[in-house]
Design an enzyme around this catalytic site. Structure first.
Site, PDB file in Angstrom:
ATOM      1  N   GLU A   1      36.921  37.208  50.380  1.00 52.26           N
ATOM      2  CA  GLU A   1      36.769  36.562  49.061  1.00 52.26           C
ATOM      3  C   GLU A   1      35.288  36.242  48.819  1.00 52.26           C
ATOM      4  O   GLU A   1      34.790  36.365  47.703  1.00 52.26           O
ATOM      5  CB  GLU A   1      37.610  35.285  48.949  1.00 52.26           C
ATOM      6  CG  GLU A   1      39.107  35.398  49.299  1.00 52.26           C
ATOM      7  CD  GLU A   1      39.920  36.308  48.407  1.00 52.26           C
ATOM      8  OE1 GLU A   1      39.351  36.962  47.515  1.00 52.26           O
ATOM      9  OE2 GLU A   1      41.148  36.387  48.610  1.00 52.26           O
TER      10      GLU A   1
ATOM     11  N   HIS B   1      45.355  41.751  50.555  1.00 51.45           N
ATOM     12  CA  HIS B   1      45.672  40.324  50.398  1.00 51.45           C
ATOM     13  C   HIS B   1      47.070  40.169  49.807  1.00 51.45           C
ATOM     14  O   HIS B   1      47.852  39.321  50.240  1.00 51.45           O
ATOM     15  CB  HIS B   1      44.663  39.628  49.466  1.00 51.45           C
ATOM     16  CG  HIS B   1      43.239  39.700  49.945  1.00 51.45           C
ATOM     17  ND1 HIS B   1      42.186  39.162  49.238  1.00 51.45           N
ATOM     18  CD2 HIS B   1      42.699  40.248  51.067  1.00 51.45           C
ATOM     19  CE1 HIS B   1      41.049  39.380  49.916  1.00 51.45           C
ATOM     20  NE2 HIS B   1      41.341  40.039  51.012  1.00 51.45           N
TER      21      HIS B   1
ATOM     22  N   GLU C   1      41.937  43.523  47.904  1.00 49.87           N
ATOM     23  CA  GLU C   1      42.936  42.690  47.215  1.00 49.87           C
ATOM     24  C   GLU C   1      44.342  43.213  47.435  1.00 49.87           C
ATOM     25  O   GLU C   1      45.301  42.432  47.499  1.00 49.87           O
ATOM     26  CB  GLU C   1      42.637  42.590  45.712  1.00 49.87           C
ATOM     27  CG  GLU C   1      41.457  41.698  45.362  1.00 49.87           C
ATOM     28  CD  GLU C   1      41.563  40.274  45.916  1.00 49.87           C
ATOM     29  OE1 GLU C   1      42.689  39.762  46.092  1.00 49.87           O
ATOM     30  OE2 GLU C   1      40.517  39.678  46.196  1.00 49.87           O
TER      31      GLU C   1
ATOM     32  N   GLU D   1      46.408  37.331  42.697  1.00 47.11           N
ATOM     33  CA  GLU D   1      45.903  38.565  43.314  1.00 47.11           C
ATOM     34  C   GLU D   1      46.691  39.794  42.894  1.00 47.11           C
ATOM     35  O   GLU D   1      46.159  40.891  42.917  1.00 47.11           O
ATOM     36  CB  GLU D   1      45.915  38.425  44.845  1.00 47.11           C
ATOM     37  CG  GLU D   1      45.028  37.283  45.295  1.00 47.11           C
ATOM     38  CD  GLU D   1      44.763  37.248  46.796  1.00 47.11           C
ATOM     39  OE1 GLU D   1      45.751  37.143  47.543  1.00 47.11           O
ATOM     40  OE2 GLU D   1      43.593  37.319  47.200  1.00 47.11           O
TER      41      GLU D   1
ATOM     42  N   HIS E   1      33.529  39.344  47.794  1.00 46.05           N
ATOM     43  CA  HIS E   1      33.836  39.709  46.402  1.00 46.05           C
ATOM     44  C   HIS E   1      32.967  38.903  45.433  1.00 46.05           C
ATOM     45  O   HIS E   1      32.417  39.442  44.475  1.00 46.05           O
ATOM     46  CB  HIS E   1      35.316  39.499  46.102  1.00 46.05           C
ATOM     47  CG  HIS E   1      36.210  40.312  46.991  1.00 46.05           C
ATOM     48  ND1 HIS E   1      37.577  40.187  47.000  1.00 46.05           N
ATOM     49  CD2 HIS E   1      35.918  41.272  47.922  1.00 46.05           C
ATOM     50  CE1 HIS E   1      38.083  41.024  47.897  1.00 46.05           C
ATOM     51  NE2 HIS E   1      37.094  41.690  48.465  1.00 46.05           N
TER      52      HIS E   1
ATOM     53  N   TYR F   1      26.024  40.359  42.561  1.00 43.46           N
ATOM     54  CA  TYR F   1      25.135  41.521  42.691  1.00 43.46           C
ATOM     55  C   TYR F   1      25.166  42.371  41.414  1.00 43.46           C
ATOM     56  O   TYR F   1      24.126  42.843  40.945  1.00 43.46           O
ATOM     57  CB  TYR F   1      25.588  42.313  43.918  1.00 43.46           C
ATOM     58  CG  TYR F   1      24.822  43.577  44.218  1.00 43.46           C
ATOM     59  CD1 TYR F   1      23.478  43.538  44.578  1.00 43.46           C
ATOM     60  CD2 TYR F   1      25.459  44.820  44.172  1.00 43.46           C
ATOM     61  CE1 TYR F   1      22.790  44.708  44.881  1.00 43.46           C
ATOM     62  CE2 TYR F   1      24.786  45.988  44.482  1.00 43.46           C
ATOM     63  CZ  TYR F   1      23.445  45.927  44.829  1.00 43.46           C
ATOM     64  OH  TYR F   1      22.780  47.082  45.132  1.00 43.46           O
TER      65      TYR F   1
HETATM   66 FE    FE Z   1      41.974  38.010  47.487  1.00 43.02          FE
END
Ligand code: FE
Length: 345
Positions: free
Chosen positions: A118, A228, A225, A191, A121, A127
């Site tokens: 996370e 996840h 993800e 998610e 991300h 960025y």
């Molecule tokens: Fe996640």
């Protein structure tokens, strides 16, 4: 909790996702929840860093007045406005709530990996925003300013009030259901549903050979993800096996209602991303797509599909639903091949 001095070995049969303190939360072995160990290994194999992606072409495209339309600019900013804080919501829930209440050491091991992902991300969005010279303050604050993003996040955040409470403890029927509700909201909804129209928009750009660096970042994120989400689904389904009494008819209906509310919030968000449609996708298509995704999530936790909607973006299932690794690397190869042929002026 103090350590009890004993030569007695841990009985892994006593290990539980929640309420399993008796089986020792420190010893990784004997592993009972193998899915968590597997997820940890895959997470490591998928390791990446945002700065590995070259953003030069994106910078040129974003700065040029000829490449992106006004609608495309709005869409990119709005999906980034959602993304920039979404993983922080997820991370806070993992670290400040889930980790504390989960008593399976192997699940905790994966949660540590997930929490780091996370962070990666959030770094990736930073960025992108910084590379493109966007106004960071504005992009990162959009979750408090933009109605459709605010409404999604406010909905999610109402559900950690319970399990963030320092006095919250699993171990009663009501608190165990509360924990399960939190898993549904953060895994299945945040998610599993709330990221997906933003993912689709980014793949829309990629398919037009636009903003391919940003899209590649998002592709790595989507791969993480989906791990996840799989882990969350495994946690939910395992708690259902370990404590079947929690999965009542009323609770199932409650889950269904939460998912339906999420589908409305996500469809409203999608419509705000491209008020006039974009890349041949419009609000109706997105509603159908979100319903299709929601049905699949419901089925994976043993509930009936609520919508029966077909997938209007079959290219998304190619990008997302196939074997993650294989598809991921194929997509990268295609991207590098087409990269040199890009003409933008
Ligand atoms: Fe996640």
């Amino acid at each position: 909790m103090p350590i009890q001095k004993t030569t007695e070995r841990v009985n892994s049969n006593k290990r539980r996702i929640i309420n399993g303190e008796d089986a020792d939360v420190m010893q990784l072995y004997p592993i009972k929840h193998k899915f968590a160990w597997d997820a940890y290994i895959i997470g490591n194999a998928n390791h990446w860093l945002p700065t590995e992606v070259n953003m030069q072409r994106d910078v040129e495209q974003w700065k040029s007045p000829y490449v992106l339309t006004a609608d495309e600019r709005l869409a990119l900013e709005t999906v980034l406005g959602f993304f920039t804080t979404a993983d922080s919501l997820a991370a806070n829930n993992l670290v400040l709530a889930s980790y504390k209440h989960i008593t399976s050491p192997e699940c905790r091991l994966y949660l540590l990996r997930q929490a780091y992902e996370e962070a990666i991300h959030t770094h990736a969005y930073q960025y992108i925003v910084e590379s493109l010279g966007m106004d960071e303050g504005r992009l990162f604050n959009m979750y408090r300013e933009h109605d459709a993003i605010y409404n999604k996040d406010a909905f999610i955040l109402t559900f950690n009030e319970g399990i963030f409470d320092p006095h919250f403890k699993t171990g009663t029927f009501a608190s165990d259901q509360k924990f399960l509700e939190n898993m549904v909201v953060f895994s299945i909804i945040l998610e599993g549903i709330f990221f997906y129209s933003a993912f689709a928009v980014m793949f829309g750009f990629q398919r037009q050979n636009k903003m391919v660096g940003a899209a590649e970042e998002i592709q790595y994120i989507m791969r993480d993800e989906s791990m996840h989400l799989n882990f969350g689904i495994n946690v939910i389904n395992t708690i259902k096996q370990e404590q079947p009494e929690l999965w009542t008819k009323d609770f199932q209906e409650h889950v269904m209602e939460l998912v339906k509310t999420a589908v409305v919030l996500e469809s409203t968000f999608a419509a705000s991303v491209f008020p006039h449609g974009i890349f041949g996708m419009n609000a109706d298509g997105f509603r159908q797509y979100i319903q299709h995704i929601a049905d699949r999530r419901l089925q994976r936790i043993g509930l009936l599909a609520a919508y029966g909607s077909q997938n209007p973006f079959p290219w998304m299932s190619e990008a997302i639903d196939l074997s993650k690794e294989k598809n991921f690397f194929e997509t990268r190869v295609i991207e590098y091949q087409t990269g040199g042929a890009l003409e933008w002026e």
